[in-house]
Scaffold this active site. Sequence first.
Site, PDB file in Angstrom:
ATOM      1  N   GLU A   1       1.728  -2.442   1.391  1.00  0.00           N
ATOM      2  CA  GLU A   1       1.579  -2.808  -0.024  1.00  0.00           C
ATOM      3  C   GLU A   1       0.705  -1.782  -0.728  1.00  0.00           C
ATOM      4  O   GLU A   1      -0.460  -1.596  -0.352  1.00  0.00           O
ATOM      5  CB  GLU A   1       0.921  -4.182  -0.162  1.00  0.00           C
ATOM      6  N   CYS A   2       1.244  -1.123  -1.740  1.00  0.00           N
ATOM      7  CA  CYS A   2       0.494  -0.204  -2.603  1.00  0.00           C
ATOM      8  C   CYS A   2      -0.185   0.883  -1.777  1.00  0.00           C
ATOM      9  O   CYS A   2       0.429   1.892  -1.466  1.00  0.00           O
ATOM     10  CB  CYS A   2      -0.489  -0.975  -3.473  1.00  0.00           C
TER      11      CYS A   2
END
Length: 434
Positions: A312-313
């Site tokens: 994530e990210c």
Amino acid sequence: MNGVVLAGTASGVGKTVATLAVLRALDEAGYDPQPAKAGPDYIDPSHHEAVTGKDSRSLDPWLAGEDGVRRTYWRGEGDVCVVEGMMGLYDGSEVSTARVAAALDLPVVLVVDASAGMQSVGATALGFRRYADEVGVDVDVVGVLAQRAHGGRHAEGIREALPDGLDYFGRVPPTDDLEIPDRHLGLEMGGESALSDDAVDAAADDVRAERLAAVAREPPAAAPVEAEPTGRTVAVADDAAFCFTYPTTVARLRERGTVEPFSPLAGDPLPDADAVYLPGGYPELHAADLAASPTLDAVAERAADGLPVYGECGGLMALSESLTTTDGTTHGMAGVLPAAVEMRERYQALDHVELTATRETAVAAEGDRRRGHEFHYSSATVDGDARFAFDVVRGEGIDGDHDGLTEYRTVGTYCHAHGASGAFDGLLTGTAHR
């Protein structure tokens, strides 16, 4: 567990410092406080944890639904839960502090910057209480905590100016010791720049802890959710580069399987696991160390063998081919996903997100809807033959239309999900889910 929401009149009024002061005041008064945060946030909760030693839980109906918010709330333990609001009380494109307070039926104490006002503090509080009727949100504004307020005549003037039905819950004094440094994603983390104990003690001196505890009330019970054990192990990156992890996500993983933390920055061996989760954080601040990390090499090898990996990210950035920092230096990353990531001077996305899965992956079945949030200063340039797992319904994603860059059984997304939404169940079951 009773609770109360500390809501601001706007961003920048000092909600985080006020929350730390209330948490400390409750503790000194003999209560057991539990921190929480309205909306999507990893940074403010880290400051709550630095003061209380407890995980602070994010409460967001968009991410988790109202039942998910209540389940997350009830994961906490203590006498009084103090929920720090986001932005101003009514601000938010999809979710506001007001809606979080309404979902939990908690009273709201308004944090007002009183540095240059007395009677106007009362007028502001009255307006915020009445505005709930205008927008049709069931919000119970019960009083004021005066931020940056002096004692003596100043404090007394604020107290006397409050209309009937609005209580005075004390003040936080103006002092440079109560300023938390910030950077591009917000405040620095609590583990880096926590306020000193003396500063928090001073901030708490004039907070009316007993009165706050008296107005706090208990939210509705949460509907139970199945937590059938799977016997699987998920390796979760946990260090200064990968520090954006919701406690509820880790708790959900532990309820159904085993969590093995590891540090790519420290060069830890990759645990023997059935899946890997690389959460967001600050890989750009540690790009050189990550580039030299044998742990990322191990992740790349296992990903090529078909191990499910979800980033994530910051995790997306680390799984990409390269990361270029703002000084123009390019660092090699894991090279699992066909993308080159570059840091920008201005944020590239900031909002709640909704995605639709267009193919089956380890984290979603085709047609699944995923809600989350995005906040990042990087952009990703992907190869022409790149494959995506999600179409963007709301938000920016990776290229404006798609998110979830995928290769092998690896998925990297700019969308941060929440454990109460079920978004991580695929890592625990080994199959896509609905």
